[in-house]
Design a protein around this motif. Structure first.
Motif, PDB file in Angstrom:
ATOM      1  N   GLU A   1       0.830  -1.203   0.000  1.00  0.00           N
ATOM      2  CA  GLU A   1       0.000   0.000   0.000  1.00  0.00           C
ATOM      3  C   GLU A   1       0.869   1.260   0.000  1.00  0.00           C
ATOM      4  OE1 GLU A   1      -0.150  -2.431   2.193  1.00  0.00           O
ATOM      5  OE2 GLU A   1      -2.005  -3.483   1.617  1.00  0.00           O
ATOM      6  N   ALA A   2       1.954   1.238   0.776  1.00  0.00           N
ATOM      7  CA  ALA A   2       2.850   2.380   0.819  1.00  0.00           C
ATOM      8  C   ALA A   2       3.602   2.533  -0.506  1.00  0.00           C
ATOM      9  CB  ALA A   2       3.841   2.231   1.971  1.00  0.00           C
ATOM     10  N   GLU A   3       3.982   1.406  -1.099  1.00  0.00           N
ATOM     11  CA  GLU A   3       4.670   1.462  -2.382  1.00  0.00           C
ATOM     12  C   GLU A   3       3.763   2.038  -3.460  1.00  0.00           C
ATOM     13  OE1 GLU A   3       7.309  -1.392  -5.369  1.00  0.00           O
ATOM     14  OE2 GLU A   3       6.371  -2.238  -3.581  1.00  0.00           O
ATOM     15  N   LEU A   4       2.515   1.610  -3.469  1.00  0.00           N
ATOM     16  CA  LEU A   4       1.567   2.142  -4.453  1.00  0.00           C
ATOM     17  C   LEU A   4       1.362   3.640  -4.261  1.00  0.00           C
ATOM     18  CD1 LEU A   4      -1.066  -0.740  -4.562  1.00  0.00           C
ATOM     19  CD2 LEU A   4       0.323   0.081  -6.484  1.00  0.00           C
ATOM     20  N   ALA A   5       1.301   4.068  -3.016  1.00  0.00           N
ATOM     21  CA  ALA A   5       1.132   5.499  -2.749  1.00  0.00           C
ATOM     22  C   ALA A   5       2.325   6.288  -3.276  1.00  0.00           C
ATOM     23  CB  ALA A   5       0.935   5.739  -1.256  1.00  0.00           C
ATOM     24  N   ALA A   6       3.536   5.767  -3.056  1.00  0.00           N
ATOM     25  CA  ALA A   6       4.728   6.443  -3.550  1.00  0.00           C
ATOM     26  C   ALA A   6       4.756   6.463  -5.076  1.00  0.00           C
ATOM     27  CB  ALA A   6       5.978   5.763  -3.004  1.00  0.00           C
ATOM     28  N   LEU A   7       4.351   5.375  -5.687  1.00  0.00           N
ATOM     29  CA  LEU A   7       4.315   5.315  -7.142  1.00  0.00           C
ATOM     30  C   LEU A   7       3.317   6.312  -7.712  1.00  0.00           C
ATOM     31  CD1 LEU A   7       4.523   1.448  -7.519  1.00  0.00           C
ATOM     32  CD2 LEU A   7       6.183   3.066  -8.463  1.00  0.00           C
ATOM     33  N   GLU A   8       2.186   6.469  -7.047  1.00  0.00           N
ATOM     34  CA  GLU A   8       1.197   7.445  -7.513  1.00  0.00           C
ATOM     35  C   GLU A   8       1.750   8.856  -7.426  1.00  0.00           C
ATOM     36  OE1 GLU A   8      -1.394   6.963  -9.130  1.00  0.00           O
ATOM     37  OE2 GLU A   8      -2.062   4.931  -8.701  1.00  0.00           O
ATOM     38  N   VAL A   9       2.488   9.137  -6.371  1.00  0.00           N
ATOM     39  CA  VAL A   9       3.147  10.440  -6.271  1.00  0.00           C
ATOM     40  C   VAL A   9       4.107  10.624  -7.439  1.00  0.00           C
ATOM     41  CG1 VAL A   9       4.780  11.832  -4.931  1.00  0.00           C
ATOM     42  CG2 VAL A   9       2.912  10.640  -3.770  1.00  0.00           C
ATOM     43  N   ALA A  10       4.903   9.599  -7.699  1.00  0.00           N
ATOM     44  CA  ALA A  10       5.871   9.684  -8.789  1.00  0.00           C
ATOM     45  C   ALA A  10       5.181   9.915 -10.126  1.00  0.00           C
ATOM     46  CB  ALA A  10       6.714   8.411  -8.832  1.00  0.00           C
ATOM     47  N   ARG A  11       4.095   9.212 -10.372  1.00  0.00           N
ATOM     48  CA  ARG A  11       3.388   9.383 -11.643  1.00  0.00           C
ATOM     49  C   ARG A  11       2.787  10.787 -11.762  1.00  0.00           C
ATOM     50  NH1 ARG A  11       0.184   4.449 -13.775  1.00  0.00           N
ATOM     51  NH2 ARG A  11      -1.053   4.634 -11.872  1.00  0.00           N
ATOM     52  N   SER A  12       2.257  11.277 -10.664  1.00  0.00           N
ATOM     53  CA  SER A  12       1.683  12.615 -10.680  1.00  0.00           C
ATOM     54  C   SER A  12       2.741  13.665 -10.978  1.00  0.00           C
ATOM     55  CB  SER A  12       1.016  12.910  -9.332  1.00  0.00           C
ATOM     56  OG  SER A  12       0.524  14.223  -9.284  1.00  0.00           O
ATOM     57  N   VAL A  13       3.917  13.516 -10.375  1.00  0.00           N
ATOM     58  CA  VAL A  13       4.990  14.484 -10.593  1.00  0.00           C
ATOM     59  C   VAL A  13       5.583  14.330 -11.989  1.00  0.00           C
ATOM     60  CG1 VAL A  13       7.279  15.214  -9.830  1.00  0.00           C
ATOM     61  CG2 VAL A  13       5.532  14.622  -8.135  1.00  0.00           C
ATOM     62  N   ALA A  14       5.735  13.093 -12.442  1.00  0.00           N
ATOM     63  CA  ALA A  14       6.381  12.851 -13.736  1.00  0.00           C
ATOM     64  C   ALA A  14       5.576  13.437 -14.876  1.00  0.00           C
ATOM     65  CB  ALA A  14       6.586  11.355 -13.947  1.00  0.00           C
TER      66      ALA A  14
END
Length: 240
Positions: free
Chosen positions: A54-67
Motif C-alpha cells: 500500500e505504501a509502495e503504491l502510494a509512492a508510485l502514484e506520487v511519482a506518476r503525478s509528478v512525472a
C-alpha cells in the motif's frame, strides 16, 4: 498508464534513469522528484525493499503525478504491484521470474527491464522477446547492492559490442552501479550512453543541479558519437 509518444520510443530516447527510495525519512518525495525531472531525469524507479504494497503504491502514484509527460515511472521487482499500479514499466532482477510470466500482469504497451551481471545474462536479456531493456552492472561497489561483486567495465564493453547504441534494432541498455559525475566518463568511454544512478542524485544537496550535470554529459556523449550521428540520431539526442 501514460498515453503520448510510444513508451518504447520514450525508453529509447532516455539517457538518465534514477532509482530512489520513497524518501520517507526526508518526507519530500514529490519535491525531490520534481527537482530530478526538472534536471533531466528520464526514468524513475521507486526501489525500497520490504515496503508495504500500500505504501509502495502510494509512492508510485506520487511519482506518476509528478512525472506527468516528463518521464517514465518504473516498478521494482513485483508484477503484483505493477498490475495494481497499471505500470508502464517493470524492472526484474535475476531471481524475479520470467519476463513472459510478468508480462501477463501488465498492459499491452508496458515495458520490462532485466538486471544483468554477466555477459551470458546480458545475452539472454538481449535475446528474450519479453525484455525491452537491460541494465549491466554493478560497475562499482554500491551500498544498494552490497551482495553483488562489482563487474567493472568489461560488461559495459560487452553490452556495447553486442547491443550497439547506434543500432535502432538493438535493445536499449543502461550501465549501473556506483555511477556519478566523477566516474561517468569511464562508462561513456566503455560504450555506455545511458546510465542508472542512485546516490549521485538522492544524496545531492541540489538534486536538480546534480541531474543536470549528468544529463548534459550524456547528451554531449550522444552528440559527439560519430556512429550515432551516422544513424541520424544526433539531433534527437540533443533535443532530449
Amino acid at each position: 498508464m501514460t498515453v503520448m509518444m510510444s513508451l518504447a520510443s520514450r525508453l529509447r530516447a532516455s539517457r538518465l534513469y534514477l532509482c530512489t527510495d520513497a524518501r520517507e525519512r526526508q518526507g519530500d518525495l514529490a519535491d525531490f522528484l520534481g527537482a530530478a525531472f526538472a534536471g533531466g531525469v528520464d526514468v524513475v524507479q521507486i526501489r525500497q525493499k520490504n515496503m508495504a504494497p500500500e505504501a509502495e503504491l502510494a509512492a508510485l502514484e506520487v511519482a506518476r503525478s509528478v512525472a506527468g509527460a516528463r518521464g517514465i515511472v518504473c516498478v521494482n521487482d513485483s508484477p503484483r504491484v505493477a498490475k495494481a499500479f497499471a505500470a508502464d514499466m517493470l524492472h526484474l532482477g535475476q531471481t524475479d521470474g520470467s519476463a513472459r510470466r510478468a508480462r501477463r500482469s501488465l498492459h499491452e504497451w508496458a515495458l520490462i527491464g532485466r538486471s544483468t551481471h554477466t555477459p551470458d545474462q546480458a545475452d539472454e536479456a538481449l535475446a528474450d522477446p519479453d525484455v525491452n531493456y537491460f541494465a549491466v552492472g554493478p560497475v562499482h561497489a554500491t551500498p544498494t547492492k552490497p551482495d553483488y561483486v562489482p563487474v567493472g567495465l568489461d560488461l559495459v564493453r560487452h553490452a556495447a559490442r553486442t547491443a550497439p547504441v547506434a543500432d535502432p534494432a538493438s535493445k536499449p541498455w543502461f550501465a549501473i552501479g556506483g555511477l556519478d559525475a566523477g566516474n561517468l566518463d569511464q562508462v561513456i568511454e566503455a560504450g555506455a550512453r545511458r546510465v542508472v544512478v542512485v546516490r549521485a542524485i538522492t544524496q545531492a544537496p541540489d538534486p536538480e543541479a546534480a541531474a543536470r550535470v549528468l544529463k548534459d554529459r550524456l547528451r554531449q556523449a550522444w552528440a559527439d558519437d560519430p556512429e550515432l550521428a551516422a544513424y541520424g540520431l544526433r539531433s534527437a539526442a540533443l533535443d532530449t
